[in-house]
Design an enzyme around this catalytic site. Structure first.
Site, short mmCIF file in Angstrom:
data_model
loop_
_atom_site.label_atom_id
_atom_site.label_comp_id
_atom_site.label_asym_id
_atom_site.label_seq_id
_atom_site.Cartn_x
_atom_site.Cartn_y
_atom_site.Cartn_z
N ASN A 135 0.85 -1.21 0.00
CA ASN A 135 0.00 0.00 0.00
C ASN A 135 0.88 1.25 0.00
O ASN A 135 2.11 1.15 0.00
CB ASN A 135 -0.95 -0.03 1.19
N ASP A 182 -4.23 -6.13 5.06
CA ASP A 182 -5.30 -6.91 5.71
C ASP A 182 -5.41 -8.31 5.13
O ASP A 182 -5.89 -9.23 5.79
CB ASP A 182 -6.64 -6.19 5.56
N LYS A 187 8.00 -17.20 -10.90
CA LYS A 187 7.33 -16.01 -11.42
C LYS A 187 6.05 -16.42 -12.16
O LYS A 187 6.09 -17.34 -13.01
CB LYS A 187 8.28 -15.28 -12.36
N PRO A 216 -2.71 -11.68 10.20
CA PRO A 216 -2.96 -11.47 11.63
C PRO A 216 -3.09 -9.97 11.91
O PRO A 216 -2.43 -9.16 11.26
CB PRO A 216 -1.71 -12.04 12.30
N ASP A 217 -3.96 -9.60 12.84
CA ASP A 217 -4.07 -8.20 13.24
C ASP A 217 -3.08 -7.98 14.39
O ASP A 217 -3.28 -8.45 15.51
CB ASP A 217 -5.51 -7.89 13.67
N PHE A 231 -3.94 3.44 15.22
CA PHE A 231 -4.21 4.50 14.25
C PHE A 231 -5.38 4.03 13.40
O PHE A 231 -5.55 2.83 13.17
CB PHE A 231 -2.99 4.74 13.35
N LYS A 285 -13.35 1.26 16.13
CA LYS A 285 -12.10 0.49 16.23
C LYS A 285 -11.54 0.53 17.65
O LYS A 285 -11.00 -0.47 18.14
CB LYS A 285 -11.04 1.04 15.27
N LYS A 298 -11.26 -3.16 19.02
CA LYS A 298 -9.91 -3.73 19.21
C LYS A 298 -9.44 -3.58 20.66
O LYS A 298 -8.30 -3.91 20.97
CB LYS A 298 -8.91 -3.07 18.25
N1 CTP Z 1 -3.55 -3.08 12.18
C1 CTP Z 1 -2.69 -4.11 12.56
N2 CTP Z 1 -2.71 -5.30 11.87
C2 CTP Z 1 -3.55 -5.48 10.81
C3 CTP Z 1 -4.40 -4.43 10.42
C4 CTP Z 1 -4.37 -3.25 11.11
O1 CTP Z 1 -1.92 -3.94 13.50
N3 CTP Z 1 -3.52 -6.64 10.16
C5 CTP Z 1 -3.55 -1.82 12.96
C6 CTP Z 1 -2.99 -0.62 12.27
O2 CTP Z 1 -1.62 -0.46 12.53
C7 CTP Z 1 -3.80 0.52 12.88
C8 CTP Z 1 -5.12 -0.12 13.22
O3 CTP Z 1 -4.90 -1.52 13.22
O4 CTP Z 1 -3.23 0.97 14.11
C9 CTP Z 1 -6.24 0.19 12.27
O5 CTP Z 1 -5.86 0.00 10.94
P1 CTP Z 1 -6.86 0.34 9.75
O6 CTP Z 1 -6.24 -0.07 8.46
O7 CTP Z 1 -7.39 1.72 9.89
O8 CTP Z 1 -8.07 -0.60 10.06
P2 CTP Z 1 -8.31 -2.12 9.92
O9 CTP Z 1 -8.28 -2.74 11.27
O10 CTP Z 1 -7.38 -2.72 8.92
O11 CTP Z 1 -9.82 -2.14 9.41
P3 CTP Z 1 -10.42 -1.64 8.00
O12 CTP Z 1 -9.33 -1.85 7.00
O13 CTP Z 1 -11.59 -2.53 7.85
O14 CTP Z 1 -10.80 -0.21 8.18
#
Ligand code: CTP
Length: 407
Positions: free
Chosen positions: A208, A277, A287, A303-304, A321, A335, A339
């Site tokens: 990204n 995500d 390739k 994993p989150d 964030f 969130k 979370k």
């Molecule tokens: N985050 C994380 N691990 C992931 C996804 C997100 O640690 N796999 C953390 C980011 O670093 C940020 C927070 O979760 O602090 C929110 O990230 P954001 O992209 O805004 O939200 P998502 O949880 O990914 O949800 P969505 O994309 O559905 O808005």
């Protein structure tokens, strides 16, 4: 700052009329102040004024044999415990960024090993100019502390970001820098930053637009506030802020592993990374060839990292964030709850917003509190965020002490 030796550089801007007051504020705190003026500064204030308030002969010239005989410029650069340039004009910031040594002050900045702080002051359009933004970003990346500028009425009759931070505040910030005992002294802060890369095949990945600038600014601000900082970063092209331990990772899974390894002993976890995500279920070993008109890639959740840390029983103070393109505050609040975070900093992202920009704007939500950090440079915002975190930590410690006392 009793007995500390401050080299105060004054450059050419109307805010130079406030610098004699700054000398007094620094001396009130016990500092010795040696003023060095550029030629342009002398168009605004005379050396006599600074000599009167500092009690020392003002240095103005690299080629003054008498002054050089008393204390040569290299000696003067070594004498300083800190260098403060206030006001720092756009021209001086440009010279400092490009490492010039074309007058006494620029030479001293190049020759010193002491920390350098600058208090920019200029017309708001000059401050917003891409050239100035790039110079300031470069200086901040090199560890120069950028104090301000503040917003408000300007001498030119316009209004905006560009006023020099007031002398009293500058003296306080410099005192904090020199004391080393900042708001987060004794705390260990773990930060994630940048994007992650999820492999498709040996030469391709999904990622990204995150530049990592916000996370690196938070690391720099936390370090400046006295914390012991570990920065787990995805692939970015940014220099490591001085004094920060950096661990480079690539994928979301690598980031989680590095974070869990570094977590023990951490007081504050700040998750600024734009973690992917989803990742391809399987990365191809070779390739991928363009055999068909369309290509389908099956993806699975990563994993989150943030939610995993927040779910641990022995967890630090957890800050997330939220990058949102719409309903910023509402989505961030969801969130925060979902979370199980202690604080969340929300910003609006989109084509020309936040990512890779040097500026940003944050709404910070904590349990029962809401703060707005208006549009500013990422380092200024990072400092604001670090202060809010320190304040929340102090309030918690206070509550738990009172709880103990009542029990
Ligand atoms: N985050 C994380 N691990 C992931 C996804 C997100 O640690 N796999 C953390 C980011 O670093 C940020 C927070 O979760 O602090 C929110 O990230 P954001 O992209 O805004 O939200 P998502 O949880 O990914 O949800 P969505 O994309 O559905 O808005």
């Amino acid at each position: 700052m009793q007995g500390k030796r401050i080299l105060l550089g004054v450059t050419g801007g109307i805010a130079a009329y406030k610098s004699p007051d700054l000398v007094r504020r620094l001396r009130e705190r016990g500092a010795e102040v040696q003023v060095v003026m550029t030629a342009a500064a002398r168009e605004f204030v005379t050396p006599t004024t600074f000599q009167a308030v500092s009690g020392r002969t003002v240095r103005t010239d690299l080629w003054d044999p008498a002054a050089e005989a008393a204390m040569g410029h290299i000696e003067l650069a070594r004498w300083a415990d800190a260098v403060l340039i206030a006001p720092a004009s756009a021209d001086f910031l440009a010279r400092l960024a490009s490492g010039r040594a074309d007058d006494l002050l620029a030479t001293l900045c190049l020759a010193t090993e002491a920390p350098i702080a600058v208090a920019p002051a200029m017309n708001h359009v000059m401050w917003a100019n891409q050239a100035t933004r790039a110079n300031v970003a470069q200086l901040a990346a090199r560890g120069v502390l950028v104090l301000g500028p503040a917003a408000g009425d300007q001498a030119c009759g316009e209004e905006g970001l560009g006023r020099m931070v007031e002398p009293l505040e500058l003296a306080e910030q410099l005192a904090a820098l020199l004391a080393g005992g900042g708001e987060l002294a004794g705390r260990r802060v773990l930060i994630t930053a940048g994007p992650t890369r999820e492999r498709l095949d040996p030469v391709r990945f999904i990622s990204n637009r995150s530049s990592g600038k916000m996370g690196f600014a938070v690391a720099q601000a936390a370090r400046a506030a006295g914390a012991d900082v570990v920065l787990v970063s995805g692939p970015v092209s940014l220099p490591t802020p001085p004094g920060v331990t950096r661990i480079d990772v690539e994928s979301a899974a690598d980031m989680l592993a590095a974070v869990l390894k570094e977590l023990p002993g951490t007081h504050v976890f700040i998750s600024t990374a734009a973690v992917a995500d989803y990742r391809p279920v399987r990365a191809a070993q070779q390739k991928i060839k363009k055999a068909n008109d369309t290509l389908e890639v099956s993806m699975e959740r990563t994993p989150d990292v943030l939610a995993t840390v927040a779910a641990r029983p022995e967890r630090p103070f957890v800050v997330g964030f939220a990058a949102e393109t719409e309903s910023v505050e509402q989505n961030a609040r969801t969130k925060l709850m979902k979370k199980n975070l202690d604080m969340i900093a929300a910003n609006e992202v989109g084509d020309d917003k936040a990512f890779d920009s040097d500026e940003n704007q944050l709404i910070v939500l904590a349990r029962g509190a809401r703060y707005e950090l208006g549009r500013a440079g990422k380092l200024a915002l990072a400092r604001g965020l670090v202060s809010l975190i320190a304040r929340e930590l102090a309030a918690r410690a206070d509550r738990s002490l009172r709880g103990t006392a009542l029990a």
